[in-house]
Design an enzyme around this catalytic site. Structure first.
Site, mmCIF file in Angstrom:
data_model
loop_
_atom_site.group_PDB
_atom_site.id
_atom_site.type_symbol
_atom_site.label_atom_id
_atom_site.label_comp_id
_atom_site.label_asym_id
_atom_site.label_seq_id
_atom_site.Cartn_x
_atom_site.Cartn_y
_atom_site.Cartn_z
ATOM 1 N N THR A 199 0.675 -1.301 0.431
ATOM 2 C CA THR A 199 0.120 0.019 0.113
ATOM 3 C C THR A 199 1.225 0.880 0.233
ATOM 4 O O THR A 199 1.158 1.718 0.890
ATOM 5 C CB THR A 199 -1.105 0.704 1.269
ATOM 6 O OG1 THR A 199 -1.593 -1.343 1.442
ATOM 7 C CG2 THR A 199 -1.161 1.310 1.070
ATOM 8 N N SER A 408 -9.871 -0.410 6.496
ATOM 9 C CA SER A 408 -9.377 -0.344 5.471
ATOM 10 C C SER A 408 -9.928 -0.577 3.775
ATOM 11 O O SER A 408 -10.200 -1.757 3.805
ATOM 12 C CB SER A 408 -8.122 0.164 5.636
ATOM 13 O OG SER A 408 -6.797 -1.355 5.107
#
Lengths: 408, 408
Positions: A199, A408
Site C-alpha cells: 500500500t 481500510s
C-alpha cells in the site's frame, strides 16, 4: 480511519526541505472523498517532454487506477503529463464502476489542465470495495488547477496519507557537467507493505533529462533493491504505484550517469525506509543483512523470510535476542541453507556460528543490544557470495490495535 | 515457558476417551529437562511387526532428532520399535552436540527396552539452541520402561505439551471384515504452525495391519489434506514430526480399505484442527473454503495466502467483515485469479460477486456473523474446478503477548 494518531517513534525529526523541481507544479485540496478536515487530493502537472516511468503492484486483483496507469506507461512523452492522487478510497474491487470512475476523473483532469488523457495518471488509496465518489474530486479540479505551484511537494505528501503517522519526503542533488540536477520524491504507506510493492504510493520528480525507456529500466532495477526489499506485514496492496518523472528542465542528460543513478537510488531507499519506519505499530527499525548465500536471489528469500516471520518480529518487539527464531525462519524459507555453516549476529555481536551458539556469546550483551531502536541482524549462510539487505519493523500490540479496528 | 496458562476459548470441552491400541504400551515421567513440576518425557514401545511411517518438517535447519528419524524411517519392521519424546528442549541448532544427545538417548532406550537402536525414534520440542540435558532423560529410562502400560495415551499427550493450553487426542474405530480396528492419536502444537508441518508433534497408533510402504504412502497423501492445510502464523518449526504406527495386533489387514483410510484421515484432521484451536492467542477458528480455482494447487495457494495474511487475521480478531482484505490476499497469492469473476462469502452471506460487493449484501448481517467463534470464509474464483480447504485462527493481542515474552 485508524484511531492511532501518535507519530511513529521511528519517524524522522522533521519533514525535509525539498528542492523545487523545474517542470513540476503541484497543488492539494480537501475534496471530502472520505476524510473530513484534511486535504485528500493532489494534482501534479508536468511540462511537455517529461518522461514518466512506473512500477506497480503485481496483485492479480489490482485496482482500476493501476490498470489504467499500466496501460498508459511507455507512451509518447512530447506532451505535458498529469498525476492525480486521492486518499480515502482505493477504487479497488469496485467492478466496472471502478473503471468508470477512472475514466471520469482522467477526462476531467485532461479537460481542466489541457494534458492529453493518455498522459493523465491517477492513483487512489484507502478503503477497498466501496464506490468512489469521483464527482467530489471532479468538482475540485478547477480549484486545484488554479492553485498549481512549483513549491508544493510537502503539501502533496500530506494529501496522500492514509494510516501514515508522518509525511514522507526525500531529495538529493548531484552535479553533472557543472550543472545541478535535482531529485525529490514523496511517499505514503504504513501497512500492507511487502514485496512486490505494497500500500505504497511514491512519486519522484527530477529535472534531469532521461529518455522514457532508459528511465523505466533504471526504475525497475532500483525498485528491486529498494521498495521490493522492505516489508511490514507481508501483505501486498491492490493499489501500489511508483511513478518517476524526469522533466528534463535542467537541460542535463543524465542517462547512464552513475552519480545520478546513485542519487536516485538513495532517494528511493530513503523513502522506502521511511515507509518501514511508519510501519503500523512499529517500535524498532530492523535491517537484515544476508551474506554468503548461494546467490543473491536466495539471499533475498532468506532475508524476507526472517523479515516476515511473526515469531522473529514479536521477539524483536519483546527485545528478546531469540536467535533460534532466526534459524527457524532461514530453515523454512525454502532457499539453500546448511545448518552447520550458518552464523548469526545481532549488531556486532556474533551470536551463533557453525550450527551452534558462539563460544563467546553472552546473552546479556545481545539483550542490551536489542533495547536499541535501530537494529541490524546479520546472517551469513557460508555457502557462496550471494547477498541481500532487507528492512522491516517489529510486530507489536499497536499493529493489532490498528488493524483489528481499522476498516481500510 | 509461556506465562499464558488460560485454556484456549476454542478448546474442546474435555480430552476424549481414547481406546487402548493393542501392541502399544506407553509411560510418561517428570525428568526435569527444563520444566519443573510436570511430566516432560514420554516413551512408547511397540510390539514386533509394527510398521512405522513418518512425515517431518522440510526446514533446512531441522533438528538432530528429526534427521535421525528420517534416516531410520522405512527400515525393516520385524523387531519391536520405540518412540521417546521430550518437551522443554528441541535439541535444534545445537551443532554436533545435538547428534551426540540423540545417539546417547536412542542407545539408552535400546538398552533398556531391548528395541534395536535402528528402530528407536525420538522427538524433542522446546527451546532452540541450548544443549539438551539428555542425561536427565537417560536417568529416567528405567523407571519409564517399568511403568509402560497399554492405557496411558492421555498422560503422554500431556507430557509432550509446551505452549499448548490443552492436551490433544482423537480416535476412530472402524469395522472391517467383522472385526473392530482402532486408531488413536495425540498431538502437541500451538505456535509456529504452518505448512509444511510446524511445531507439531503427532503420534498416531492403530492395531490395523498395514505394510510399511503402503502406510507411508497413505500418511504422506493425507498429511497434504490435513496437517499441511493448517496455519497459525506461517512459521515452520525445526522439529515437526508425525509418526504413524500400525501394530497389526487386530489381525485385520487394512491396506487399501476405504473406511480405514477415511477413519485415519478423520483422526488426522481432528488433531490438526485441535492444533489450530490452540493457536497462540486464538479467539476464532476459521475455515477457508476455496472453490472454482484453476486447479487444486492454486486453490491451496489462495487459501493459505488468506489464512496467513496478518491483515485478514487481525480483521477477524476485530470481528470486522473486511472482505477487501480477502481480495487483497487473493491478489497477492501469485495463483491465478480474475478480479471480475471472484465471489466471496462469510458463512452463508454472499458478500462480493463479479468483482464487486453483492447487491443484496448488508454489512450488519456480516458483522453479526463475525461475532461467532467458528467462522467460514468462502471464496470462489470462477475459473475452474480446483478446490481446497484450509484452517486458521485470528491474530490477537494474545499472540503478541505470548511471543514477545516467550523464549521458545
Amino acid at each position: 480511519m485508524a484511531k492511532i494518531t501518535k507519530v511513529s517513534p521511528l519517524a524522522p525529526a522533521a519533514f525535509p526541505t525539498l528542492p523545487v523541481i523545474d517542470g513540476v507544479r503541484l497543488a492539494s485540496i480537501a475534496a471530502g472523498v472520505r476524510y473530513q478536515g484534511r486535504t485528500d487530493v493532489m494534482l501534479a502537472v508536468l511540462d511537455p517532454g517529461t518522461s514518466v516511468a512506473g512500477v506497480f503492484t503485481r496483485s492479480a486483483t489490482r485496482s482500476a487506477p493501476v490498470l489504467d496507469c499500466q496501460a498508459k506507461i511507455g507512451g509518447a512523452s512530447d506532451g505535458p503529463a498529469a498525476i492525480l492522487v486521492n486518499s480515502g478510497n482505493s477504487n479497488a474491487f469496485t467492478g466496472h464502476y471502478g473503471q468508470t470512475s477512472v475514466a471520469e476523473v482522467t477526462q476531467a483532469v485532461a479537460d481542466v489542465t489541457g494534458v492529453p488523457v493518455g498522459r493523465v495518471f491517477t492513483s487512489s488509496t484507502g478503503v477497498i470495495g466501496e464506490p468512489m465518489k469521483h464527482e467530489r474530486i471532479v468538482a475540485k479540479l478547477g480549484d486545484l488547477n488554479a492553485a498549481l505551484s512549483p513549491d508544493a511537494l510537502e503539501d502533496a505528501a500530506r494529501a496522500i496519507m492514509t494510516t501514515d503517522t508522518f509525511a514522507k519526503g526525500a531529495s538529493r542533488t548531484v552535479g553533472i557537467d557543472g550543472k545541478m540536477v535535482k531529485i525529490a520524491g514523496i511517499a505514503k504507506g504504513s501497512g500492507m507493505i511487502a514485496p512486490d510493492m505494497a500500500t505504497m504510493l511514491v512519486y519522484i520528480f527530477t529535472d534531469a533529462r532521461v529518455e522514457q525507456g532508459a528511465l523505466q529500466a533504471m526504475l525497475s532495477a532500483m525498485t528491486d533493491k529498494t521498495f521490493n526489499c522492505i516489508t511490514v506485514d507481508s501483505d501486498t496492496s491492490t493499489s501500489d504505484t511508483l511513478l518517476l518523472c524526469a522533466t528534463g528542465a535542467s537541460g542535463v542528460d543524465a542517462e547512464g550517469n552513475a552519480e545520478f543513478a546513485a542519487a536516485l537510488e538513495a532517494v528511493m531507499l530513503d523513502l522506502a525506509q521511511q515507509v518501514v519506519r511508519d510501519g503500523e505499530g512499529a517500535t524498532k527499525f530492523v535491517e537484515i543483512r544476508v551474506t554468503g548465500a548461494a546467490n543473491d536471489v536466495d539471499a533475498k528469500v532468506h532475508g524476507l523470510a526472517i523479515a516476515n516471520s511473526p515469531l522473529v518480529k514479536t521477539a524483536i518487539a519483546g527485545e528478546d535476542p531469540n536467535w533460534g527464531r532466526v534459524v527457524m525462519a532461514i530453515g523454512k524459507s525454502g532457499a539453500a541453507a546448511d545448518r552447520d555453516l550458518l552464523s548469526i549476529s545481532f549488531g556486532d555481536i556474533l551470536v551463533a556460528e557453525k550450527g551452534w551458539v558462539s563460544p563467546n556469546y553472552r546473552e546479556e550483551d545481545a539483550a542490551a543490544y536489542m533495547k536499541g531502536q535501530d537494529l541490524v541482524i546479520g546472517v551469513d549462510l557460508g555457502l557462496g557470495a550471494g547477498k541481500s539487505t532487507v528492512w522491516t519493523c517489529d510486530l507489536t500490540h499497536g499493529y493489532i490495535e490498528i488493524n483489528a479496528d481499522y476498516r481500510s
